[in-house]
Structures are given as structure tokens and as C-alpha cells.
Design an enzyme around this catalytic site. Sequence first.
Site, PDB file in Angstrom:
ATOM      1  N   MET A  29       2.557  -7.857  -6.320  1.00  0.00           N
ATOM      2  CA  MET A  29       3.792  -8.632  -6.326  1.00  0.00           C
ATOM      3  C   MET A  29       4.375  -8.672  -4.912  1.00  0.00           C
ATOM      4  O   MET A  29       5.565  -8.938  -4.728  1.00  0.00           O
ATOM      5  CB  MET A  29       4.793  -8.036  -7.320  1.00  0.00           C
ATOM      6  CG  MET A  29       4.248  -8.102  -8.753  1.00  0.00           C
ATOM      7  SD  MET A  29       5.501  -8.069 -10.023  1.00  0.00           S
ATOM      8  CE  MET A  29       6.239  -6.499  -9.737  1.00  0.00           C
ATOM      9  N   GLY A  30       3.537  -8.381  -3.925  1.00  0.00           N
ATOM     10  CA  GLY A  30       3.973  -8.471  -2.528  1.00  0.00           C
ATOM     11  C   GLY A  30       4.784  -7.265  -2.096  1.00  0.00           C
ATOM     12  O   GLY A  30       4.735  -6.216  -2.724  1.00  0.00           O
ATOM     13  N   GLY A  35      -0.213   1.618   0.199  1.00  0.00           N
ATOM     14  CA  GLY A  35      -0.859   1.787  -1.113  1.00  0.00           C
ATOM     15  C   GLY A  35      -1.649   0.541  -1.482  1.00  0.00           C
ATOM     16  O   GLY A  35      -2.799   0.624  -1.934  1.00  0.00           O
ATOM     17  N   HIS A  36      -1.050  -0.641  -1.277  1.00  0.00           N
ATOM     18  CA  HIS A  36      -1.773  -1.888  -1.556  1.00  0.00           C
ATOM     19  C   HIS A  36      -2.965  -2.030  -0.602  1.00  0.00           C
ATOM     20  O   HIS A  36      -4.047  -2.466  -1.001  1.00  0.00           O
ATOM     21  CB  HIS A  36      -0.864  -3.104  -1.328  1.00  0.00           C
ATOM     22  CG  HIS A  36       0.310  -3.174  -2.254  1.00  0.00           C
ATOM     23  ND1 HIS A  36       1.609  -2.978  -1.832  1.00  0.00           N
ATOM     24  CD2 HIS A  36       0.380  -3.440  -3.577  1.00  0.00           C
ATOM     25  CE1 HIS A  36       2.423  -3.128  -2.855  1.00  0.00           C
ATOM     26  NE2 HIS A  36       1.712  -3.403  -3.925  1.00  0.00           N
ATOM     27  N   GLY A 147      -3.608   0.526  -8.615  1.00  0.00           N
ATOM     28  CA  GLY A 147      -3.229   1.861  -8.137  1.00  0.00           C
ATOM     29  C   GLY A 147      -2.792   2.750  -9.294  1.00  0.00           C
ATOM     30  O   GLY A 147      -2.171   2.294 -10.252  1.00  0.00           O
ATOM     31  N   ARG A 189       9.523  -0.825  -4.219  1.00  0.00           N
ATOM     32  CA  ARG A 189      10.948  -0.590  -4.513  1.00  0.00           C
ATOM     33  C   ARG A 189      11.585   0.415  -3.544  1.00  0.00           C
ATOM     34  O   ARG A 189      12.804   0.440  -3.419  1.00  0.00           O
ATOM     35  CB  ARG A 189      11.134  -0.121  -5.953  1.00  0.00           C
ATOM     36  CG  ARG A 189      10.951  -1.230  -6.971  1.00  0.00           C
ATOM     37  CD  ARG A 189      11.315  -0.786  -8.370  1.00  0.00           C
ATOM     38  NE  ARG A 189      11.239  -1.889  -9.313  1.00  0.00           N
ATOM     39  CZ  ARG A 189      10.131  -2.284  -9.931  1.00  0.00           C
ATOM     40  NH1 ARG A 189       8.999  -1.662  -9.701  1.00  0.00           N
ATOM     41  NH2 ARG A 189      10.149  -3.304 -10.771  1.00  0.00           N
TER      42      ARG A 189
HETATM   43  O1  PAF Z   1       1.573  -3.482 -10.320  1.00  0.00           O
HETATM   44  C1  PAF Z   1       2.029  -4.602 -10.018  1.00  0.00           C
HETATM   45  O2  PAF Z   1       2.423  -4.856  -8.879  1.00  0.00           O
HETATM   46  C2  PAF Z   1       2.107  -5.678 -11.088  1.00  0.00           C
HETATM   47  O3  PAF Z   1       2.453  -5.134 -12.323  1.00  0.00           O
HETATM   48  C3  PAF Z   1       0.844  -6.546 -11.196  1.00  0.00           C
HETATM   49  C4  PAF Z   1      -0.356  -5.727 -11.657  1.00  0.00           C
HETATM   50  C5  PAF Z   1       0.543  -7.168  -9.851  1.00  0.00           C
HETATM   51  C6  PAF Z   1       1.064  -7.659 -12.214  1.00  0.00           C
HETATM   52  O4  PAF Z   1       2.132  -8.486 -11.846  1.00  0.00           O
END
Ligand code: PAF
Length: 282
Positions: A29-30, A35-36, A147, A189
Site C-alpha cells: 500500500m506504499g 521491510g518492503h 511480510g 504507520r
Molecule cells: O499488507 C499490506 O500492505 C496490504 O494488506 C496488502 C497485502 C498490500 C493488501 O492491500
Amino acid sequence: METVTSINELKEKLNAVNSIKKLAFVPTMGALHAGHIELIRKAKLNGAYTVCSIFVNPTQFNDPNDYRLYPRNFIQDEVLLTNNFCDLLFIPVVSEIYPTNFNPPSYNLGSLEYHLEGQYRPGHFQGVCQVVDRLISIIEPDELYLGKKDYQQCLVIEKMLKDQLHKKQVELVKINTVRQNDGLALSSRNLRLSNNGLIMANKLFENLQLAAISFKEGSPWHEIESFHKKRILNFGFDKIDYFACYGIDNFEPIFEKTSTPCIILTAVYLEGIRLIDNLELF
Ligand code: PAF
């Protein structure tokens, strides 16, 4: 890296990809953080052509304010992904993912839907499944990277992948939580926390670690739970949704020391922001 916003463009790019390569998908979700990037890095290390999506999915937010205030840093995200060798970025608008004729399926998630995150965020997991299912049907990846900070989400998606028929079989690859040096789990967040909040937030992981030690030493879970809930609130956290111990195999609550693997999971509010974390015990 190329960026596309429409399904047609995305399919065009994917059709041109060498079909011998595995196709990895990293849904996000950007407001990307290390971590991403770890998910992207692992996918690339596995030799896959890697597609990342950035889509703040409205159907998974049970709190409209959380959706409105969810951090959005698309330009920075694009730079970060380019610098980390992501191959393709998909940033769709809402109408691309949910056209007016979209009929949201209902997913049978069993008890996962009623425990912990399911209990405190009604409808959340249906929304997560909707978007991941839809994105998988569009992208048709071989591998999906998620993750473990969102541990219950991994279990939900695992169940959805088992139950839902996709054109290709998709392998779920779960990646360990990335933490700051002080233990705080990275989360988009966290960007909404003040400097003071950021310093306090690491107490969450400290509590998970201390609880793990007490549990391994044989203290009953109910004592550990009430001690740590009080301790967390004393640090100045606003509220606790849960501080619980669950079996990894069946995702049922555990109350006494056991030889089976379990996991401590927690969700709390700090400065009005909901934070989750977990610690696996083997
Ligand atoms: O973990 C997230 O960021 C969201 O729940 C996901 C998996 C991208 C789905 O919108």
C-alpha cells in the site's frame, strides 16, 4: 524500472517478459520502508522478474480516518523501488481495481476471521482477500511475497490461495519482519508517530521478548498477558486490542507452556495509531 497505471499497460509489459523467468509479485500500500524492500530483494535474489503494486485498498480499512490518513509517498516510493532493482511498478486507481461491475466474492476464512485482527477489524480480511485475489488474477504471478509482521494476514492469504482457483498456482513466500536497531518493527504507520512516539513504540517488542521468556520459563499465559498489558499501558500506550499467544499450526489460543511452536501477537494504539507486532516461539 517502468511504472504503469492501467491493467492493459501492465499486461503488455508482462507479455514481453521472458517466460522462463519466474514472476514474483509484491503487493503493497506504499509508504515503502526497508521491510518492503526486503521483499523485493528476496524476490530478486530468487531470480524473479519482480512486480510491485502500490494501492491503498479502500475495502480493507474498517476505519475511514485510517484510510484517509494512511501515508502516501508515491514519488519517494518509485525512487526507492528503482534503486532496489524492482522491474515493474503497478499503481492503479480505484476504478481500475474495482470497476462498477465488480462483484466482490466472499471468502471463507474460517476462524481466522474471528480471532485477533479479524475480531478487532471486522471486514478487514475480506477486503485484503478481495484486493490480493484481484491483483493475482491480473498479474498471474508464480510467487507472492508478504511480510510476517502481518502474520495473520499471511495465514489468511495462504487459505485464500488454497481455496481460490487461479490460473497459475501461486507460492506464498513469507519474509521475516525487519526491525529498527531498537527492535521496533518497520511499518508505514510508524511515519505517523511523533519523535517521542517512535521512541516509545519500541517498548512493544521489548514486551513481546519478555513475555516470551516468561512463557518459556513456565508462567501461565493469563498471568503474562495481564502483566504485560498493564506494563504497556504504563509506558503511555493509549489502548491494547490484544496481547495473545497462539499455536502456529492451528492458530488457536494457547494458555500453558507447550512443545508445539507458538507465536505471541499484539495490537496496540499509540498516539491514536494502531500498531501490530508478533514474535514466534519455537
Ligand atoms: O499488507 C499490506 O500492505 C496490504 O494488506 C496488502 C497485502 C498490500 C493488501 O492491500
